[in-house]
Design a protein around this motif. Structure first.
Motif, short mmCIF file in Angstrom:
data_model
loop_
_atom_site.label_atom_id
_atom_site.label_comp_id
_atom_site.label_asym_id
_atom_site.label_seq_id
_atom_site.Cartn_x
_atom_site.Cartn_y
_atom_site.Cartn_z
N PHE A 34 0.78 -1.23 0.00
CA PHE A 34 0.00 0.00 0.00
C PHE A 34 0.82 1.30 0.00
O PHE A 34 1.85 1.34 0.62
CB PHE A 34 -0.95 -0.02 1.20
N GLY A 35 0.38 2.49 -0.60
CA GLY A 35 1.18 3.72 -0.63
C GLY A 35 0.52 5.01 -0.97
O GLY A 35 -0.46 5.36 -0.49
N GLN A 36 1.01 5.82 -1.76
CA GLN A 36 0.58 7.18 -1.97
C GLN A 36 -0.66 7.23 -2.83
O GLN A 36 -0.64 6.79 -3.95
CB GLN A 36 1.67 7.94 -2.68
N TYR A 44 -3.79 3.78 -5.98
CA TYR A 44 -3.29 3.93 -4.61
C TYR A 44 -2.63 2.64 -4.15
O TYR A 44 -1.52 2.64 -3.62
CB TYR A 44 -4.45 4.29 -3.68
N VAL A 48 1.49 2.25 -3.20
CA VAL A 48 2.00 1.80 -1.91
C VAL A 48 2.74 0.48 -2.05
O VAL A 48 3.72 0.22 -1.36
CB VAL A 48 0.88 1.65 -0.88
N TYR A 51 6.13 1.30 -2.95
CA TYR A 51 6.87 1.84 -1.81
C TYR A 51 7.37 0.71 -0.92
O TYR A 51 8.55 0.66 -0.54
CB TYR A 51 5.97 2.78 -1.01
N TYR A 52 6.49 -0.21 -0.59
CA TYR A 52 6.89 -1.31 0.29
C TYR A 52 7.86 -2.27 -0.39
O TYR A 52 8.66 -2.91 0.28
CB TYR A 52 5.65 -2.07 0.77
N ILE A 181 -4.51 2.60 5.99
CA ILE A 181 -3.12 3.00 5.78
C ILE A 181 -2.92 4.41 6.33
O ILE A 181 -3.66 5.33 5.98
CB ILE A 181 -2.76 2.98 4.28
N LYS A 186 2.29 6.24 5.32
CA LYS A 186 1.98 5.27 4.26
C LYS A 186 2.21 3.83 4.71
O LYS A 186 2.49 2.95 3.90
CB LYS A 186 2.80 5.55 2.98
#
Length: 237
Positions: A34-36, A44, A48, A51-52, A181, A186
């Protein structure tokens, strides 16, 4: 007679933990997922996820509510897909996945449950890098309320973005999975997974520590030799 009764009780314990273990892995994989937020919920989710995917490792405190039972402890994750959960309640309980073998120690039952996990096996889909792609493939992603951050719960000052994943077909283990989240960090704060039988698993995560260079030794667990061993527990009857 006593031996048969003991064996029966432990089989019941093993069956009870199957749904919990699947939910635990859903968390582990959701945690990389999950993220921005931009535009759509799917975008979305993807942002994310990216990001992870860049994280080398993390640790976090957790509390879990499952079938009117509450559990607490610490979760550790290392790329790629090494996972360990050390419980403070139930005390000394451990769930460890080293990339090949899932091991669960249940001190109250004096039992060690083990399952070899293969890349092409049903249990492996949630415990491999391919699991994220499968979640996106088999669950549709939507905002539960909207794109704007909302309180984690009534009266909370913490703002989160809430997503809901609904299964696309009836063969999936969970009817839906809800995700909260943190809008600033985030990071996953809450996961709620509901099975087809109405069982609910709620995971809360706090005190994240990212990229600590955890060693693979952290994910080697030797259960007590005095415990009874049960292999292939996810698929045995």
């Amino acid at each position: 007679m006593l031996k048969n009764k003991f064996k029966y009780n432990n089989i019941i314990v093993m069956k009870k933990y199957r749904s919990f273990i699947v939910a635990a892995f859903v968390f582990a994989l959701s945690s990389f997922a999950f993220g921005q937020g931009i535009t759509t919920a799917s975008a979305y989710f993807k942002t994310v996820s990216d990001y992870y995917a860049g994280l080398k490792d993390y640790e976090a405190d957790f509390d879990i509510k499952a079938d009117k039972q509450e559990m607490t402890g610490k979760v550790s994750y290392k790329k790629d897909n090494l996972l360990r959960m050390d419980f403070t309640s139930p005390e000394n309980q451990v769930i460890c996945y080293n990339g090949d073998m899932l091991t669960i120690y249940l001190p109250d039952a004096a039992a060690v449950l083990q399952q070899a996990v293969k890349e092409d096996g049903n249990a492996a889909t949630l415990a491999t890098a391919a699991g994220l792609a499968l979640m996106s493939r088999y669950y549709s992603v939507a905002y539960e309320i909207g794109q704007a951050p909302v309180p984690l719960e009534e009266g909370s000052s913490e703002k989160v973005v809430k997503l809901v994943l609904n299964r696309r077909n009836t063969s999936e283990a969970f009817r839906f999975i809800k995700l909260a989240i943190n809008a600033e960090t985030k990071l996953i704060r809450r996961v709620e997974a509901v099975t087809t039988r109405g069982e609910s698993f709620i995971f809360n995560f706090t005190e994240y520590k990212l990229n600590q260079d955890l060693t693979e030794q952290r994910f080697i667990y030797d259960p007590p030799s005095s415990a009874n061993n049960y292999n292939n527990f996810l698929f045995s009857e």
